[in-house]
Design an enzyme around this catalytic site. Sequence first.
Site, PDB file in Angstrom:
ATOM      1  N   ARG A   2       5.970   3.463   9.180  1.00  0.00           N
ATOM      2  CA  ARG A   2       5.322   4.483   8.406  1.00  0.00           C
ATOM      3  C   ARG A   2       3.740   5.029   8.968  1.00  0.00           C
ATOM      4  NH1 ARG A   2       6.402   4.136   1.711  1.00  0.00           N
ATOM      5  NH2 ARG A   2       8.436   3.763   2.306  1.00  0.00           N
TER       6      ARG A   2
ATOM      7  N   LYS B 247      17.300  11.695   1.869  1.00  0.00           N
ATOM      8  CA  LYS B 247      17.180  10.845   2.744  1.00  0.00           C
ATOM      9  C   LYS B 247      18.170   9.672   2.341  1.00  0.00           C
ATOM     10  CE  LYS B 247      13.244   8.505   3.294  1.00  0.00           C
ATOM     11  NZ  LYS B 247      13.400   6.897   3.066  1.00  0.00           N
TER      12      LYS B 247
ATOM     13  N   ARG C 185      14.119  18.862 -13.217  1.00  0.00           N
ATOM     14  CA  ARG C 185      14.600  17.683 -13.931  1.00  0.00           C
ATOM     15  C   ARG C 185      14.104  17.084 -15.180  1.00  0.00           C
ATOM     16  NH1 ARG C 185      15.433  13.578  -9.056  1.00  0.00           N
ATOM     17  NH2 ARG C 185      13.130  12.659  -9.201  1.00  0.00           N
TER      18      ARG C 185
ATOM     19  N   ARG D 235       2.467  14.661  -3.718  1.00  0.00           N
ATOM     20  CA  ARG D 235       3.229  13.576  -3.128  1.00  0.00           C
ATOM     21  C   ARG D 235       3.705  13.982  -1.860  1.00  0.00           C
ATOM     22  NH1 ARG D 235       6.640  11.784  -7.402  1.00  0.00           N
ATOM     23  NH2 ARG D 235       8.518  12.848  -6.530  1.00  0.00           N
TER      24      ARG D 235
ATOM     25  N   ARG E   1       9.166  13.991 -16.725  1.00  0.00           N
ATOM     26  CA  ARG E   1       8.424  12.723 -16.177  1.00  0.00           C
ATOM     27  C   ARG E   1       7.117  13.100 -15.520  1.00  0.00           C
ATOM     28  NH1 ARG E   1      12.333   8.816 -13.161  1.00  0.00           N
ATOM     29  NH2 ARG E   1      10.543   9.461 -11.780  1.00  0.00           N
TER      30      ARG E   1
HETATM   31  P1  ATP Z   1      10.662   6.212  -1.692  1.00  0.00           P
HETATM   32  O1  ATP Z   1      10.665   7.683  -2.671  1.00  0.00           O
HETATM   33  O2  ATP Z   1      11.431   6.639  -0.468  1.00  0.00           O
HETATM   34  O3  ATP Z   1      11.548   5.070  -2.373  1.00  0.00           O
HETATM   35  P2  ATP Z   1       8.465   4.512  -1.939  1.00  0.00           P
HETATM   36  O4  ATP Z   1       7.181   4.995  -1.695  1.00  0.00           O
HETATM   37  O5  ATP Z   1       8.719   4.315  -3.340  1.00  0.00           O
HETATM   38  O6  ATP Z   1       9.274   5.689  -1.563  1.00  0.00           O
HETATM   39  P3  ATP Z   1       9.620   2.292  -0.945  1.00  0.00           P
HETATM   40  O7  ATP Z   1      10.433   2.555   0.688  1.00  0.00           O
HETATM   41  O8  ATP Z   1      10.601   2.304  -2.272  1.00  0.00           O
HETATM   42  O9  ATP Z   1       8.673   3.682  -1.182  1.00  0.00           O
HETATM   43  O10 ATP Z   1       8.584   1.182  -0.739  1.00  0.00           O
HETATM   44  C1  ATP Z   1       8.177   0.664  -1.929  1.00  0.00           C
HETATM   45  C2  ATP Z   1       6.588   0.421  -1.739  1.00  0.00           C
HETATM   46  O11 ATP Z   1       6.863  -0.546  -0.440  1.00  0.00           O
HETATM   47  C3  ATP Z   1       5.806   1.557  -1.106  1.00  0.00           C
HETATM   48  O12 ATP Z   1       5.196   2.339  -2.174  1.00  0.00           O
HETATM   49  C4  ATP Z   1       4.611   0.816  -0.117  1.00  0.00           C
HETATM   50  O13 ATP Z   1       3.785   0.261  -0.874  1.00  0.00           O
HETATM   51  C5  ATP Z   1       5.556  -0.464   0.474  1.00  0.00           C
HETATM   52  N1  ATP Z   1       6.085  -0.211   1.657  1.00  0.00           N
HETATM   53  C6  ATP Z   1       7.462   0.136   2.037  1.00  0.00           C
HETATM   54  N2  ATP Z   1       7.654   0.517   3.423  1.00  0.00           N
HETATM   55  C7  ATP Z   1       6.369   0.300   4.146  1.00  0.00           C
HETATM   56  C8  ATP Z   1       5.985   0.573   5.203  1.00  0.00           C
HETATM   57  N3  ATP Z   1       6.527   0.794   6.047  1.00  0.00           N
HETATM   58  N4  ATP Z   1       4.385   0.030   5.184  1.00  0.00           N
HETATM   59  C9  ATP Z   1       3.660  -0.215   4.453  1.00  0.00           C
HETATM   60  N5  ATP Z   1       4.061  -0.168   2.959  1.00  0.00           N
HETATM   61  C10 ATP Z   1       5.420  -0.157   2.731  1.00  0.00           C
END
Ligand code: ATP
Length: 223
Positions: free
Chosen positions: A92, A18, A126, A170, A159
């Site tokens: 989300r 993505k 990885r 996940r 990891r």
């Molecule tokens: P990625 O692997 O895409 O980085 P991630 O789960 O780490 O996924 P991020 O988009 O980096 O997600 O966001 C970090 C954190 O912020 C999430 O784990 C969540 O707690 C919060 N978060 C981000 N977007 C949302 C959302 N739309 N609704 C609720 N919480 C969110």
Amino acid sequence: MTLKLLRALIMGPPGSGKGTISSRIIKDFSMKHLSSGDLLRHQILLKTEAGLAAKKYIDQGGLVPDDIMVKLLVDELKQIKTSSWLLDGFPRTVPQAQALYEKEPLDVVLNLNIPDYIIIDRIKGRWTHAPSGRIYHTEFNPPKVPGKDDVTGEPLIQRDDDKEETVRKRLEGYQKMTQPVLQFYREHGILEEFKGKYSNEIWPHVHKYMSTKITPLQYTEYS
Ligand code: ATP
Ligand code: MG
């Protein structure tokens, strides 16, 4: 003359590419990339009210409550009056999608539909050299000596995040959470699915589709 701006969302499981596809969209089309994760991290850094409220949930590994997210994103989007945008990470949940629909309805939703086994294969290969953070991949970027760091010769570790079982969990969590959101957009007739294994395979289709919605910055032909 009024400009027609495009309001888009990109969705895809962790490890789906993505990030790669998003950065190519931003490069080829005049759009502002808005990642909810980046936005939250920025708010936390600035110690804003929303940032401090959100941090509690993020630190516990949970989702930030819908009302905080909706306010944060809608406020941000209101400030972008002259540019098309590409949302990433928001909405989300269905309540978030519903709230956004009432305030700033989306024009298109791109969904990267990558088979789980591809993502699992990609991530489980990885290996990391923990002290330096150097990352290898048994298939795409193998170390010179299997299991050893190229520079120091020290052992590589996997990891917890990259272990097959963790990745599988996940992905299941992601599918469970996003199916209703995808269904919401499917019902609204704006969901466009992209199936494939690799970003390079998917990208020409995304580019072609996006070109029907927004003028590319320059002409690019993909065969
Ligand atoms: P990625 O692997 O895409 O980085 P991630 O789960 O780490 O996924 P991020 O988009 O980096 O997600 O966001 C970090 C954190 O912020 C999430 O784990 C969540 O707690 C919060 N978060 C981000 N977007 C949302 C959302 N739309 N609704 C609720 N919480 C969110
Ligand atoms: Mg993240």
